[in-house]
Scaffold this motif. Sequence first.
Motif, mmCIF file in Angstrom:
data_model
loop_
_atom_site.group_PDB
_atom_site.id
_atom_site.type_symbol
_atom_site.label_atom_id
_atom_site.label_comp_id
_atom_site.label_asym_id
_atom_site.label_seq_id
_atom_site.Cartn_x
_atom_site.Cartn_y
_atom_site.Cartn_z
ATOM 1 N N TYR A 27 0.799 -1.230 0.000
ATOM 2 C CA TYR A 27 0.000 0.000 0.000
ATOM 3 C C TYR A 27 0.826 1.270 0.000
ATOM 4 O O TYR A 27 0.259 2.373 -0.010
ATOM 5 C CB TYR A 27 -0.999 0.004 1.167
ATOM 6 N N VAL B 15 7.870 4.446 1.485
ATOM 7 C CA VAL B 15 8.390 5.653 2.126
ATOM 8 C C VAL B 15 9.893 5.698 1.839
ATOM 9 O O VAL B 15 10.597 4.710 2.083
ATOM 10 C CB VAL B 15 8.145 5.631 3.656
ATOM 11 N N ARG C 154 13.502 7.820 2.468
ATOM 12 C CA ARG C 154 14.158 8.838 3.303
ATOM 13 C C ARG C 154 15.651 8.590 3.196
ATOM 14 O O ARG C 154 16.158 7.588 3.692
ATOM 15 C CB ARG C 154 13.681 8.684 4.744
ATOM 16 N N LEU D 83 5.528 -1.030 2.371
ATOM 17 C CA LEU D 83 4.472 -1.272 3.361
ATOM 18 C C LEU D 83 3.426 -2.253 2.834
ATOM 19 O O LEU D 83 2.950 -2.104 1.700
ATOM 20 C CB LEU D 83 3.788 0.060 3.688
ATOM 21 N N ILE E 185 0.574 -5.656 9.836
ATOM 22 C CA ILE E 185 1.176 -4.655 8.956
ATOM 23 C C ILE E 185 2.683 -4.897 8.958
ATOM 24 O O ILE E 185 3.301 -5.005 10.024
ATOM 25 C CB ILE E 185 0.873 -3.212 9.408
ATOM 26 N N MET F 169 3.828 -5.117 12.956
ATOM 27 C CA MET F 169 2.868 -4.904 14.031
ATOM 28 C C MET F 169 1.638 -5.754 13.763
ATOM 29 O O MET F 169 1.179 -5.851 12.628
ATOM 30 C CB MET F 169 2.532 -3.418 14.229
ATOM 31 N N PHE G 262 4.502 -5.534 18.714
ATOM 32 C CA PHE G 262 5.489 -5.132 17.708
ATOM 33 C C PHE G 262 6.699 -6.041 17.774
ATOM 34 O O PHE G 262 7.174 -6.375 18.859
ATOM 35 C CB PHE G 262 5.949 -3.692 17.963
ATOM 36 N N ARG G 263 7.247 -6.404 16.594
ATOM 37 C CA ARG G 263 8.446 -7.246 16.600
ATOM 38 C C ARG G 263 9.320 -6.923 15.397
ATOM 39 O O ARG G 263 8.793 -6.553 14.337
ATOM 40 C CB ARG G 263 8.038 -8.723 16.565
ATOM 41 N N GLU G 264 10.594 -7.097 15.579
ATOM 42 C CA GLU G 264 11.566 -6.827 14.508
ATOM 43 C C GLU G 264 12.247 -8.129 14.105
ATOM 44 O O GLU G 264 12.595 -8.936 14.973
ATOM 45 C CB GLU G 264 12.602 -5.828 15.032
ATOM 46 N N CYS H 8 6.785 5.003 20.519
ATOM 47 C CA CYS H 8 6.800 5.945 19.397
ATOM 48 C C CYS H 8 5.477 5.910 18.625
ATOM 49 O O CYS H 8 5.057 6.913 18.056
ATOM 50 C CB CYS H 8 7.968 5.634 18.469
ATOM 51 N N THR I 122 0.683 5.377 8.807
ATOM 52 C CA THR I 122 0.472 5.517 7.366
ATOM 53 C C THR I 122 -0.975 5.247 6.926
ATOM 54 O O THR I 122 -1.204 4.712 5.836
ATOM 55 C CB THR I 122 1.451 4.584 6.617
HETATM 56 C C1 HEC Z 1 11.058 6.854 16.540
HETATM 57 C C2 HEC Z 1 9.704 6.456 16.259
HETATM 58 C C3 HEC Z 1 9.421 5.026 15.839
HETATM 59 C C4 HEC Z 1 9.874 3.875 16.419
HETATM 60 C C5 HEC Z 1 10.805 3.713 17.609
HETATM 61 C C6 HEC Z 1 9.263 2.797 15.674
HETATM 62 N N1 HEC Z 1 8.465 3.274 14.687
HETATM 63 FE FE1 HEC Z 1 7.349 2.185 13.402
HETATM 64 N N2 HEC Z 1 6.925 3.846 12.356
HETATM 65 C C7 HEC Z 1 7.294 5.121 12.681
HETATM 66 C C8 HEC Z 1 6.877 6.031 11.631
HETATM 67 C C9 HEC Z 1 7.063 7.539 11.626
HETATM 68 C C10 HEC Z 1 6.261 5.239 10.645
HETATM 69 C C11 HEC Z 1 5.659 5.691 9.307
HETATM 70 C C12 HEC Z 1 6.599 5.336 8.168
HETATM 71 C C13 HEC Z 1 7.780 6.266 8.109
HETATM 72 O O1 HEC Z 1 7.600 7.491 8.121
HETATM 73 O O2 HEC Z 1 8.924 5.751 8.096
HETATM 74 C C14 HEC Z 1 6.271 3.878 11.147
HETATM 75 C C15 HEC Z 1 5.686 2.826 10.498
HETATM 76 C C16 HEC Z 1 5.642 1.529 10.982
HETATM 77 C C17 HEC Z 1 4.907 0.448 10.379
HETATM 78 C C18 HEC Z 1 3.936 0.580 9.206
HETATM 79 C C19 HEC Z 1 2.540 0.935 9.774
HETATM 80 C C20 HEC Z 1 2.468 2.384 10.261
HETATM 81 O O3 HEC Z 1 2.343 2.606 11.484
HETATM 82 O O4 HEC Z 1 2.535 3.291 9.414
HETATM 83 C C21 HEC Z 1 5.173 -0.671 11.104
HETATM 84 C C22 HEC Z 1 4.657 -2.067 10.864
HETATM 85 C C23 HEC Z 1 6.080 -0.287 12.165
HETATM 86 N N3 HEC Z 1 6.348 1.059 12.069
HETATM 87 C C24 HEC Z 1 6.586 -1.165 13.114
HETATM 88 C C25 HEC Z 1 7.522 -0.777 14.081
HETATM 89 C C26 HEC Z 1 8.221 -1.712 14.943
HETATM 90 C C27 HEC Z 1 8.025 -3.219 14.980
HETATM 91 C C28 HEC Z 1 9.058 -0.976 15.714
HETATM 92 C C29 HEC Z 1 10.052 -1.452 16.752
HETATM 93 C C30 HEC Z 1 11.012 -2.446 16.313
HETATM 94 C C31 HEC Z 1 8.865 0.416 15.343
HETATM 95 N N4 HEC Z 1 7.931 0.493 14.356
HETATM 96 C C32 HEC Z 1 9.510 1.471 15.960
HETATM 97 C C33 HEC Z 1 7.927 5.497 13.839
HETATM 98 C C34 HEC Z 1 8.559 4.638 14.723
#
Ligand code: HEC
Length: 154
Positions: A42, A45, A47, A54, A76, A92, A113-115, A134, A146
């Motif tokens: 969908y 992104v 940067r 995504l 997601i 997530m 959430f998992r990496e 976050c 998103t």
């Molecule tokens: C510092 C802030 C931050 C942290 C920490 C973070 N995220 Fe995110 N995440 C974002 C942002 C902002 C986006 C939107 C995409 C972008 O701008 O890169 C996003 C997007 C995502 C998405 C796509 C769905 C959405 O929310 O748009 C997933 C899945 C996701 N993150 C999972 C994780 C997981 C799992 C972790 C930990 C390992 C994590 N994120 C840690 C900020 C964060």
Amino acid sequence: MTVLTAPAVLAGCLAAALSAGAAFADNSLVGFPEDHAEGLHYGTVERGNITEELYTDREAIEAAKRGEPFPSGTVITLVDYRGGDLHRYVVMEKRDGWGALSPAGTGAGDWLFREFAADGTPNPAEDGTRCMSCHRPQARQDFVFTVDRMKSVE
Ligand code: HEC
């Protein structure tokens, strides 16, 4: 002496439990998203040298378009490329009742959430707490950043 040392031992155990992440949600419930590639792409992104692809499913897209919370079972997946190479997956997943697994104030709704590394192995050092802190400010759109991109999917 026992009276004096017992609290010290307890404090030590608590510190060990906290540093091991034992006080937080068990994110091992989130499996590797084998089917993300068959899911619905969908958005992208970009940067600097980072490219994020995504993926989710049709039910999640339809919920986003209706402005509703995501259904239980939504996954997601964000596939993270650095300099064109696959770097990691961040995932997530939302299931009814999962919110109760996170101590009060540390969670993000019913999401965990998992990496995962590029080879699909989970990162044991990431329990999801940092992720959730976050994403928590996005509570008004069910903790997802998103949503607007989902809404623009045909
Ligand atoms: C510092 C802030 C931050 C942290 C920490 C973070 N995220 Fe995110 N995440 C974002 C942002 C902002 C986006 C939107 C995409 C972008 O701008 O890169 C996003 C997007 C995502 C998405 C796509 C769905 C959405 O929310 O748009 C997933 C899945 C996701 N993150 C999972 C994780 C997981 C799992 C972790 C930990 C390992 C994590 N994120 C840690 C900020 C964060």
